[in-house]
Design a protein around this motif. Sequence first.
Motif, PDB file in Angstrom:
ATOM      1  N   LEU A   6       0.837  -1.195   0.000  1.00 20.12           N
ATOM      2  CA  LEU A   6       0.000   0.000   0.000  1.00 20.12           C
ATOM      3  C   LEU A   6       0.871   1.243   0.000  1.00 20.12           C
ATOM      4  O   LEU A   6       1.947   1.249   0.607  1.00 20.12           O
ATOM      5  CB  LEU A   6      -0.907   0.007   1.233  1.00 20.12           C
ATOM      6  N   THR A   7       0.423   2.275  -0.693  1.00 20.08           N
ATOM      7  CA  THR A   7       1.113   3.565  -0.670  1.00 20.08           C
ATOM      8  C   THR A   7       0.176   4.616  -0.096  1.00 20.08           C
ATOM      9  O   THR A   7      -1.040   4.410  -0.008  1.00 20.08           O
ATOM     10  CB  THR A   7       1.535   3.992  -2.084  1.00 20.08           C
ATOM     11  N   ALA A   8       0.747   5.753   0.272  1.00 22.76           N
ATOM     12  CA  ALA A   8      -0.068   6.838   0.826  1.00 22.76           C
ATOM     13  C   ALA A   8      -1.072   7.339  -0.196  1.00 22.76           C
ATOM     14  O   ALA A   8      -2.209   7.684   0.141  1.00 22.76           O
ATOM     15  CB  ALA A   8       0.843   7.977   1.298  1.00 22.76           C
ATOM     16  N   ALA A   9      -0.670   7.389  -1.456  1.00 26.03           N
ATOM     17  CA  ALA A   9      -1.574   7.864  -2.512  1.00 26.03           C
ATOM     18  C   ALA A   9      -2.761   6.920  -2.673  1.00 26.03           C
ATOM     19  O   ALA A   9      -3.905   7.366  -2.857  1.00 26.03           O
ATOM     20  CB  ALA A   9      -0.814   7.988  -3.832  1.00 26.03           C
ATOM     21  N   PRO A  29      11.504   1.214  -1.154  1.00 25.88           N
ATOM     22  CA  PRO A  29      11.486   2.344  -2.089  1.00 25.88           C
ATOM     23  C   PRO A  29      10.854   1.935  -3.414  1.00 25.88           C
ATOM     24  O   PRO A  29      11.144   0.865  -3.957  1.00 25.88           O
ATOM     25  CB  PRO A  29      12.974   2.678  -2.261  1.00 25.88           C
ATOM     26  N   GLY A  30       9.976   2.776  -3.929  1.00 26.57           N
ATOM     27  CA  GLY A  30       9.357   2.532  -5.227  1.00 26.57           C
ATOM     28  C   GLY A  30       9.883   3.489  -6.276  1.00 26.57           C
ATOM     29  O   GLY A  30      10.878   4.193  -6.065  1.00 26.57           O
ATOM     30  N   VAL A  84       7.176   5.727  -1.503  1.00 32.13           N
ATOM     31  CA  VAL A  84       7.425   4.762  -0.424  1.00 32.13           C
ATOM     32  C   VAL A  84       6.305   3.730  -0.441  1.00 32.13           C
ATOM     33  O   VAL A  84       5.129   4.074  -0.357  1.00 32.13           O
ATOM     34  CB  VAL A  84       7.490   5.455   0.942  1.00 32.13           C
ATOM     35  N   ILE A  85       6.689   2.459  -0.555  1.00 30.14           N
ATOM     36  CA  ILE A  85       5.719   1.365  -0.571  1.00 30.14           C
ATOM     37  C   ILE A  85       5.752   0.665   0.778  1.00 30.14           C
ATOM     38  O   ILE A  85       6.814   0.268   1.261  1.00 30.14           O
ATOM     39  CB  ILE A  85       6.037   0.355  -1.687  1.00 30.14           C
TER      40      ILE A  85
END
Length: 284
Positions: free
Chosen positions: A92-95, A125-126, A131-132
Amino acid sequence: MEELLIIIAVLGMAAYFVYQLILSNPETSRLVAFVALGLVGSYALIRIMIYAVKRMRRRRRDKARRASEFVRRRNDAVRQVLSLAKRYGGTLTAAQLHAESNFGLDESRHWLEHARNLGEAYTEPGERGVVIYMFPGLFPKRLAQTSADDSARTRIYNLVQGLKGRSSDRVHRKAVDVSKTIFEFLPRVHDVVSSDYEVYTIKQVALDYFPTLLENYLQLAPSYAQSKPIADGQTAEAVLESRLDLLSKGTREMLENLHHNDAQALLKTARFLETRFAKEELKL
């Protein structure tokens, strides 16, 4: 507040009445007047004390309600994060969280960091600096752990999670902190073949020392581990905590040295390129 104003008004009126009584009837016993004032004052004081107690209780109820609301909101947020992470296959990412929930972007980052601090996730790191957040406990079973890094991470993650309820919260947090550091340098050293002693030590800490330490502790019954002295009057939990402190300090120092070496290598390459291309430019 209205009740307090009424009490003050009653007390003021009583004082004024007594004052007028004394002025208009000089022969009236001042003792009688002051006794009347004392009675009214005592009543007012009792009412003020009752008001203060009620206000204090109201504040306590409000504080408890706010604390309960915060806990409820936090639990709802964590459930929402875990639900979305499961939907996205354990990542999951923040976006993504922002797009799929009513959280703002900063709030999404906050709750993802909260999940990481709880030991439920680690970061990778993505692309483009994204950030993943990886949730090993939510990886689909059909996805095999194909890489050595994933296997090591999953092993460490499961062992750290196993400390919950089998050790104090303080010890669990220290294990989480060590695992975060290991997750950060693990991709750098897992498949590295090097004669460098520090790199070798980092690999041993990540793949052997740290997980073996946790496995040995988890083999003990919690009641035994937390109450039975095993060495120098220390319980198994106390021994584990002291070793975690050593690992925490040592891994942070080793990670710092790795970053320092990377920075020096970058400077060395930059200086070489600067010298090389500066000469070529002069020739032209």
